[in-house]
Design a protein around this motif. Structure first.
Motif, short mmCIF file in Angstrom:
data_model
loop_
_atom_site.label_atom_id
_atom_site.label_comp_id
_atom_site.label_asym_id
_atom_site.label_seq_id
_atom_site.Cartn_x
_atom_site.Cartn_y
_atom_site.Cartn_z
N CYS A 57 87.47 -22.18 -43.03
CA CYS A 57 86.62 -21.06 -43.44
C CYS A 57 87.47 -19.89 -43.92
CB CYS A 57 85.73 -20.62 -42.28
SG CYS A 57 84.39 -21.78 -41.89
N ALA A 58 88.55 -19.63 -43.23
CA ALA A 58 89.42 -18.52 -43.62
C ALA A 58 90.05 -18.77 -44.98
CB ALA A 58 90.51 -18.30 -42.57
N ILE A 59 90.49 -20.00 -45.24
CA ILE A 59 91.08 -20.32 -46.55
C ILE A 59 90.04 -20.15 -47.65
CG2 ILE A 59 92.11 -22.14 -47.96
CD1 ILE A 59 93.28 -23.28 -45.31
N ALA A 60 88.82 -20.61 -47.40
CA ALA A 60 87.76 -20.49 -48.40
C ALA A 60 87.44 -19.02 -48.67
CB ALA A 60 86.51 -21.23 -47.93
N GLU A 61 87.40 -18.21 -47.62
CA GLU A 61 87.02 -16.80 -47.78
C GLU A 61 88.14 -15.96 -48.38
OE1 GLU A 61 85.78 -15.82 -43.85
OE2 GLU A 61 84.04 -17.15 -43.94
N GLY A 106 93.95 -19.20 -57.07
CA GLY A 106 94.05 -19.40 -55.63
C GLY A 106 93.54 -20.76 -55.20
N SER A 107 93.30 -20.90 -53.90
CA SER A 107 92.81 -22.16 -53.33
C SER A 107 91.29 -22.21 -53.46
CB SER A 107 93.21 -22.25 -51.84
OG SER A 107 94.61 -22.30 -51.71
N VAL A 108 90.81 -23.20 -54.19
CA VAL A 108 89.38 -23.34 -54.47
C VAL A 108 88.86 -24.61 -53.80
CG1 VAL A 108 87.64 -23.63 -56.28
CG2 VAL A 108 89.62 -22.14 -56.66
N PRO A 109 87.75 -24.52 -53.04
CA PRO A 109 87.24 -25.71 -52.36
C PRO A 109 86.83 -26.81 -53.34
CG PRO A 109 86.23 -23.72 -51.47
CD PRO A 109 86.96 -23.31 -52.71
N THR A 110 87.14 -28.04 -52.99
CA THR A 110 86.61 -29.19 -53.72
C THR A 110 85.14 -29.37 -53.33
OG1 THR A 110 87.23 -30.68 -51.93
CG2 THR A 110 88.88 -30.29 -53.65
N ASP A 111 84.47 -30.38 -53.93
CA ASP A 111 83.09 -30.65 -53.53
C ASP A 111 83.02 -30.97 -52.04
OD1 ASP A 111 82.21 -30.21 -56.08
OD2 ASP A 111 82.18 -32.33 -56.66
N LEU A 112 83.97 -31.80 -51.58
CA LEU A 112 84.02 -32.11 -50.15
C LEU A 112 84.33 -30.85 -49.35
CD1 LEU A 112 84.11 -34.14 -47.80
CD2 LEU A 112 86.54 -34.52 -48.33
N ARG A 122 83.58 -27.72 -50.03
CA ARG A 122 82.40 -26.85 -49.93
C ARG A 122 81.44 -27.36 -48.86
NH1 ARG A 122 83.34 -26.26 -55.51
NH2 ARG A 122 82.16 -28.13 -56.02
N GLN A 123 81.28 -28.67 -48.79
CA GLN A 123 80.40 -29.24 -47.77
C GLN A 123 80.95 -28.98 -46.37
OE1 GLN A 123 79.80 -33.46 -48.18
NE2 GLN A 123 78.66 -33.64 -46.27
N VAL A 124 82.27 -29.17 -46.20
CA VAL A 124 82.89 -28.97 -44.89
C VAL A 124 82.83 -27.50 -44.49
CG1 VAL A 124 85.06 -29.08 -43.61
CG2 VAL A 124 84.37 -30.99 -45.06
N VAL A 125 83.14 -26.61 -45.43
CA VAL A 125 83.11 -25.17 -45.12
C VAL A 125 81.71 -24.72 -44.74
CG1 VAL A 125 83.36 -22.86 -46.12
CG2 VAL A 125 85.13 -24.58 -46.52
N GLY A 126 80.70 -25.20 -45.47
CA GLY A 126 79.32 -24.82 -45.14
C GLY A 126 78.93 -25.27 -43.74
#
Length: 328
Positions: free
Chosen positions: A13-17, A57-63, A65-69
């Motif tokens: 979550c921190a990496i995504a944010e 920067g680091s952008v979530p893959t499709d997987l 985004r699912q994991v972060v959500g």
């Protein structure tokens, strides 16, 4: 194979944010290699890549985004579980010790915390500098704190502490009210090359390299003639003819004026840190929202900063998001 843990969910979550492994590591009190290792562990457990490195920067893959959500939902549920348990056991969690460095919004921050953190009492500890405050946090002498980023901070490993950027604050300049430069809406840093400066003791200047680099680019080395760590004394020296950098929300008055620097050559990240144990455990988002409300309340102190604030929404995006969420 290792199990997925809450610390792994906090990491993704921190990496995504933050959009960066390095920034996420700072936020969670880890070194960059430790954060990278956590991410690799999560990806092994999940069975796929969660982030792609891009120029932005680091952008979530499709997987990813699912994991972060899903991770956010789990962390929210755990936080609610902790809050409910505390309420059923009386809500009081002992003494909350709030740390800080001298910041204009600190008093209001403490008042905001009183409204949301169940504890028997709140005490405050003000450190002379951010490095000292970080040591208090790491040792558990304070449970949460607000301070400014300082050079060398990213090399420290702070286990059990979450750090978030509240706002990127510009450095303004304080001038005597009779100074002709005070009549300008903005001051060019190079116009201050021949002035005597008031500054904190050297070890308390958190962005020393950035300040000296900005002055060098403006064509001079600042003459640090007065080393002071008390605001009233510093303002008196400025009123008498010296100059100093000033926090953007500072008020003009008492013989001085506060003006923005043209081009905003120096900016400082103000940070909120929360330990994951003690009275504030599980309440990092609420603590951050308290800091956001407290900081936002002091913006009107300086009309020049209000204008800068409106023109630079990127400097306070996380603060704005926290305020929106806290109103729901």
């Amino acid at each position: 194979m290792p199990d997925l843990e809450l610390r792994h969910l906090r990491a993704v979550c921190a990496i995504a944010e933050e959009g960066s492994v390095t920034k996420a590591a700072t936020r969670l009190g880890l070194t960059q290699p430790a954060m990278s290792a956590q991410l690799r562990t999560v990806e092994r457990i999940i069975g796929g890549r969660l982030f792609e490195r891009t120029p932005n920067g680091s952008v979530p893959t499709d997987l990813g985004r699912q994991v972060v959500g899903t991770a956010r939902l789990v962390l929210d549920e755990v936080g609610q579980l902790l809050r409910s348990a505390r309420e059923r056991t009386g809500g009081s969690q002992g003494t909350l010790v709030v740390g800080g460095v001298p910041l204009l919004f600190f008093g209001q921050f403490v008042e905001e915390l009183r409204k949301v953190i169940p504890c028997s009492e709140i005490r405050s500890e003000i450190a002379a500098g951010s490095s000292e405050l970080l040591e208090l946090l790491a040792a558990g002498h304070v449970q949460l704190g607000v301070f400014d980023r300082f050079e060398g901070m990213d090399q420290r490993e702070l286990r059990g502490i979450e750090v978030r950027t509240l706002v990127t604050e510009p450095q303004f300049v304080a001038l005597p009210e009779w100074d002709p430069l005070g009549r300008q809406e903005e001051v060019d840093l190079g116009q201050l090359a021949d002035r005597d400066w008031v500054a904190p003791p050297s070890e308390q200047i958190g962005q020393r390299v950035q300040i000296f680099q900005a002055c060098a680019e403006a064509g001079f080395t600042p003459r640090l003639r007065h080393h002071v760590n008390e605001a009233g004394t510093a303002r008196g020296l400025v009123a008498g003819g010296a100059v100093s950098f000033a926090a953007a929300p500072s008020r003009s008055g008492d013989g001085i004026v506060i003006r923005p620097l043209r081009g905003t050559p120096i900016r400082t990240d103000l940070l909120v840190a929360t330990r994951r144990e003690g009275p504030a455990a599980g309440r990092a988002h609420e603590v951050f929202a308290c800091a956001a409300r407290a900081y936002r309340s002091i913006i009107p102190r300086n009309p020049g900063y209000e204008r800068w604030w409106d023109e630079h929404p990127e400097a306070h995006a996380e603060l704005d998001a926290a305020l929106v969420l806290s109103r729901r």
